[in-house]
Design a protein around this motif. Structure first.
Motif, PDB file in Angstrom:
ATOM      1  N   ARG A 164       0.823  -1.223   0.000  1.00 40.63           N
ATOM      2  CA  ARG A 164       0.000   0.000   0.000  1.00 40.63           C
ATOM      3  C   ARG A 164       0.853   1.268   0.000  1.00 40.63           C
ATOM      4  O   ARG A 164       0.452   2.287  -0.557  1.00 40.63           O
ATOM      5  CB  ARG A 164      -0.912   0.016   1.235  1.00 40.63           C
ATOM      6  N   PHE A 165       2.005   1.220   0.640  1.00 43.61           N
ATOM      7  CA  PHE A 165       2.880   2.388   0.753  1.00 43.61           C
ATOM      8  C   PHE A 165       4.092   2.203  -0.153  1.00 43.61           C
ATOM      9  O   PHE A 165       4.590   1.087  -0.320  1.00 43.61           O
ATOM     10  CB  PHE A 165       3.366   2.581   2.179  1.00 43.61           C
ATOM     11  N   THR A 166       4.598   3.319  -0.682  1.00 39.86           N
ATOM     12  CA  THR A 166       5.791   3.288  -1.523  1.00 39.86           C
ATOM     13  C   THR A 166       6.718   4.421  -1.130  1.00 39.86           C
ATOM     14  O   THR A 166       6.294   5.587  -1.078  1.00 39.86           O
ATOM     15  CB  THR A 166       5.428   3.421  -3.004  1.00 39.86           C
ATOM     16  N   VAL A 167       7.961   4.093  -0.866  1.00 42.13           N
ATOM     17  CA  VAL A 167       8.962   5.103  -0.523  1.00 42.13           C
ATOM     18  C   VAL A 167       9.782   5.426  -1.765  1.00 42.13           C
ATOM     19  O   VAL A 167      10.032   4.549  -2.609  1.00 42.13           O
ATOM     20  CB  VAL A 167       9.872   4.606   0.625  1.00 42.13           C
ATOM     21  N   SER A 168      10.169   6.678  -1.889  1.00 38.34           N
ATOM     22  CA  SER A 168      10.989   7.091  -3.027  1.00 38.34           C
ATOM     23  C   SER A 168      11.831   8.292  -2.642  1.00 38.34           C
ATOM     24  O   SER A 168      11.593   8.926  -1.601  1.00 38.34           O
ATOM     25  CB  SER A 168      10.107   7.427  -4.231  1.00 38.34           C
ATOM     26  N   ILE A 169      12.818   8.591  -3.478  1.00 42.46           N
ATOM     27  CA  ILE A 169      13.692   9.747  -3.262  1.00 42.46           C
ATOM     28  C   ILE A 169      13.793  10.537  -4.551  1.00 42.46           C
ATOM     29  O   ILE A 169      14.003   9.967  -5.626  1.00 42.46           O
ATOM     30  CB  ILE A 169      15.099   9.316  -2.828  1.00 42.46           C
ATOM     31  N   ASP A 170      13.647  11.846  -4.414  1.00 47.35           N
ATOM     32  CA  ASP A 170      13.959  12.764  -5.514  1.00 47.35           C
ATOM     33  C   ASP A 170      15.359  13.285  -5.222  1.00 47.35           C
ATOM     34  O   ASP A 170      15.548  14.140  -4.342  1.00 47.35           O
ATOM     35  CB  ASP A 170      12.937  13.896  -5.567  1.00 47.35           C
ATOM     36  N   ASN A 171      16.343  12.762  -5.942  1.00 50.14           N
ATOM     37  CA  ASN A 171      17.727  13.122  -5.642  1.00 50.14           C
ATOM     38  C   ASN A 171      18.013  14.594  -5.915  1.00 50.14           C
ATOM     39  O   ASN A 171      18.810  15.214  -5.222  1.00 50.14           O
ATOM     40  CB  ASN A 171      18.676  12.239  -6.456  1.00 50.14           C
ATOM     41  N   ALA A 172      17.376  15.139  -6.909  1.00 50.94           N
ATOM     42  CA  ALA A 172      17.603  16.548  -7.237  1.00 50.94           C
ATOM     43  C   ALA A 172      17.134  17.454  -6.102  1.00 50.94           C
ATOM     44  O   ALA A 172      17.715  18.513  -5.861  1.00 50.94           O
ATOM     45  CB  ALA A 172      16.885  16.908  -8.527  1.00 50.94           C
ATOM     46  N   LYS A 173      16.102  17.029  -5.410  1.00 49.91           N
ATOM     47  CA  LYS A 173      15.548  17.846  -4.329  1.00 49.91           C
ATOM     48  C   LYS A 173      15.975  17.357  -2.950  1.00 49.91           C
ATOM     49  O   LYS A 173      15.608  17.972  -1.940  1.00 49.91           O
ATOM     50  CB  LYS A 173      14.017  17.833  -4.399  1.00 49.91           C
ATOM     51  N   ASN A 174      16.731  16.259  -2.911  1.00 49.94           N
ATOM     52  CA  ASN A 174      17.111  15.653  -1.622  1.00 49.94           C
ATOM     53  C   ASN A 174      15.888  15.492  -0.735  1.00 49.94           C
ATOM     54  O   ASN A 174      15.890  15.837   0.465  1.00 49.94           O
ATOM     55  CB  ASN A 174      18.171  16.493  -0.913  1.00 49.94           C
ATOM     56  N   THR A 175      14.851  14.958  -1.319  1.00 49.97           N
ATOM     57  CA  THR A 175      13.588  14.794  -0.618  1.00 49.97           C
ATOM     58  C   THR A 175      13.126  13.346  -0.714  1.00 49.97           C
ATOM     59  O   THR A 175      13.153  12.749  -1.791  1.00 49.97           O
ATOM     60  CB  THR A 175      12.507  15.713  -1.208  1.00 49.97           C
ATOM     61  N   MET A 176      12.713  12.808   0.414  1.00 56.92           N
ATOM     62  CA  MET A 176      12.165  11.461   0.473  1.00 56.92           C
ATOM     63  C   MET A 176      10.650  11.564   0.567  1.00 56.92           C
ATOM     64  O   MET A 176      10.130  12.439   1.262  1.00 56.92           O
ATOM     65  CB  MET A 176      12.715  10.720   1.701  1.00 56.92           C
ATOM     66  N   TYR A 177       9.979  10.668  -0.115  1.00 54.09           N
ATOM     67  CA  TYR A 177       8.521  10.672  -0.125  1.00 54.09           C
ATOM     68  C   TYR A 177       7.983   9.345   0.412  1.00 54.09           C
ATOM     69  O   TYR A 177       8.655   8.313   0.336  1.00 54.09           O
ATOM     70  CB  TYR A 177       7.983  10.882  -1.540  1.00 54.09           C
ATOM     71  N   LEU A 178       6.778   9.399   0.912  1.00 52.78           N
ATOM     72  CA  LEU A 178       6.055   8.185   1.261  1.00 52.78           C
ATOM     73  C   LEU A 178       4.658   8.323   0.671  1.00 52.78           C
ATOM     74  O   LEU A 178       3.842   9.105   1.162  1.00 52.78           O
ATOM     75  CB  LEU A 178       5.975   7.982   2.778  1.00 52.78           C
ATOM     76  N   GLN A 179       4.430   7.590  -0.407  1.00 51.69           N
ATOM     77  CA  GLN A 179       3.112   7.564  -1.022  1.00 51.69           C
ATOM     78  C   GLN A 179       2.282   6.520  -0.304  1.00 51.69           C
ATOM     79  O   GLN A 179       2.652   5.341  -0.263  1.00 51.69           O
ATOM     80  CB  GLN A 179       3.219   7.227  -2.509  1.00 51.69           C
ATOM     81  N   MET A 180       1.183   6.945   0.267  1.00 52.05           N
ATOM     82  CA  MET A 180       0.336   6.064   1.060  1.00 52.05           C
ATOM     83  C   MET A 180      -1.015   5.915   0.371  1.00 52.05           C
ATOM     84  O   MET A 180      -1.766   6.895   0.267  1.00 52.05           O
ATOM     85  CB  MET A 180       0.158   6.622   2.473  1.00 52.05           C
ATOM     86  N   ASN A 181      -1.292   4.728  -0.103  1.00 53.50           N
ATOM     87  CA  ASN A 181      -2.546   4.439  -0.789  1.00 53.50           C
ATOM     88  C   ASN A 181      -3.391   3.476   0.029  1.00 53.50           C
ATOM     89  O   ASN A 181      -2.885   2.788   0.919  1.00 53.50           O
ATOM     90  CB  ASN A 181      -2.268   3.837  -2.172  1.00 53.50           C
ATOM     91  N   ASN A 182      -4.651   3.424  -0.309  1.00 54.81           N
ATOM     92  CA  ASN A 182      -5.582   2.521   0.384  1.00 54.81           C
ATOM     93  C   ASN A 182      -5.438   2.647   1.901  1.00 54.81           C
ATOM     94  O   ASN A 182      -5.276   1.652   2.615  1.00 54.81           O
ATOM     95  CB  ASN A 182      -5.341   1.080  -0.064  1.00 54.81           C
ATOM     96  N   LEU A 183      -5.500   3.867   2.360  1.00 53.90           N
ATOM     97  CA  LEU A 183      -5.292   4.132   3.785  1.00 53.90           C
ATOM     98  C   LEU A 183      -6.368   3.473   4.626  1.00 53.90           C
ATOM     99  O   LEU A 183      -7.528   3.317   4.201  1.00 53.90           O
ATOM    100  CB  LEU A 183      -5.281   5.642   4.033  1.00 53.90           C
ATOM    101  N   LYS A 184      -5.966   3.108   5.833  1.00 54.77           N
ATOM    102  CA  LYS A 184      -6.861   2.467   6.782  1.00 54.77           C
ATOM    103  C   LYS A 184      -6.858   3.271   8.081  1.00 54.77           C
ATOM    104  O   LYS A 184      -5.865   3.951   8.391  1.00 54.77           O
ATOM    105  CB  LYS A 184      -6.400   1.041   7.066  1.00 54.77           C
ATOM    106  N   PRO A 185      -7.926   3.195   8.846  1.00 56.59           N
ATOM    107  CA  PRO A 185      -7.940   3.926  10.123  1.00 56.59           C
ATOM    108  C   PRO A 185      -6.756   3.586  11.014  1.00 56.59           C
ATOM    109  O   PRO A 185      -6.256   4.457  11.747  1.00 56.59           O
ATOM    110  CB  PRO A 185      -9.266   3.489  10.748  1.00 56.59           C
ATOM    111  N   GLU A 186      -6.261   2.366  10.938  1.00 54.67           N
ATOM    112  CA  GLU A 186      -5.117   1.979  11.772  1.00 54.67           C
ATOM    113  C   GLU A 186      -3.812   2.604  11.309  1.00 54.67           C
ATOM    114  O   GLU A 186      -2.779   2.456  11.974  1.00 54.67           O
ATOM    115  CB  GLU A 186      -4.980   0.457  11.846  1.00 54.67           C
ATOM    116  N   ASP A 187      -3.813   3.314  10.181  1.00 56.25           N
ATOM    117  CA  ASP A 187      -2.634   4.068   9.753  1.00 56.25           C
ATOM    118  C   ASP A 187      -2.554   5.419  10.460  1.00 56.25           C
ATOM    119  O   ASP A 187      -1.561   6.140  10.313  1.00 56.25           O
ATOM    120  CB  ASP A 187      -2.663   4.305   8.235  1.00 56.25           C
TER     121      ASP A 187
END
Length: 126
Positions: A67-90
């Motif tokens: 459900r979650f995907t981590v990624s890095i934009d090296n140009a921006k030195n930024t890490m992302y966490l894409q969270m899909n199909n979220l659940k209340p327990e998240d």
């Protein structure tokens, strides 16, 4: 060194959010980085971790895998966490972290206590 997390908010179940972690003055070739969360009444837990900017096999905790995907934009030195199909327990405060000392394997992620962002609150309603 500064880690600035953002992107939290209110989402409905089955919805999506994307968290960002801007990382300043840190060589991501030498540091492991990751996302952690702490739900009310619970201990902090690892969500997703990268051994460095080029890690092609990140760690994901069992509750978020697929459900979650981590990624890095090296140009921006930024890490992302894409969270899909979220659940209340998240629902939790999400933190990004970085450390030169780490244990990252298929079933675990432990980062040394070096650098932490301030946290961003994610609330998922049912």
């Amino acid at each position: 060194v500064q880690l600035q997390a953002s992107g939290g908010g209110l989402a409905q179940a089955e919805g999506s959010l994307r968290l960002s972690c801007e990382i300043s003055d840190l060589d991501l070739d030498r540091y492991a980085i990751g996302w952690f969360r702490r739900a009310p009444g619970n201990q902090r837990e690892a969500v997703s971790c990268l051994r460095g900017r080029d890690d092609l096999n990140p760690y994901y905790s069992a509750p978020v895998k697929g459900r979650f995907t981590v990624s890095i934009d090296n140009a921006k030195n930024t890490m992302y966490l894409q969270m899909n199909n979220l659940k209340p327990e998240d629902t939790a405060v999400y933190f990004c972290a970085a450390s030169s000392s780490s244990i990252i394997a298929r079933n675990m992620c432990v980062l040394g206590d070096e650098y932490w962002g301030q946290g961003t609150l994610v609330t998922v309603s049912s």
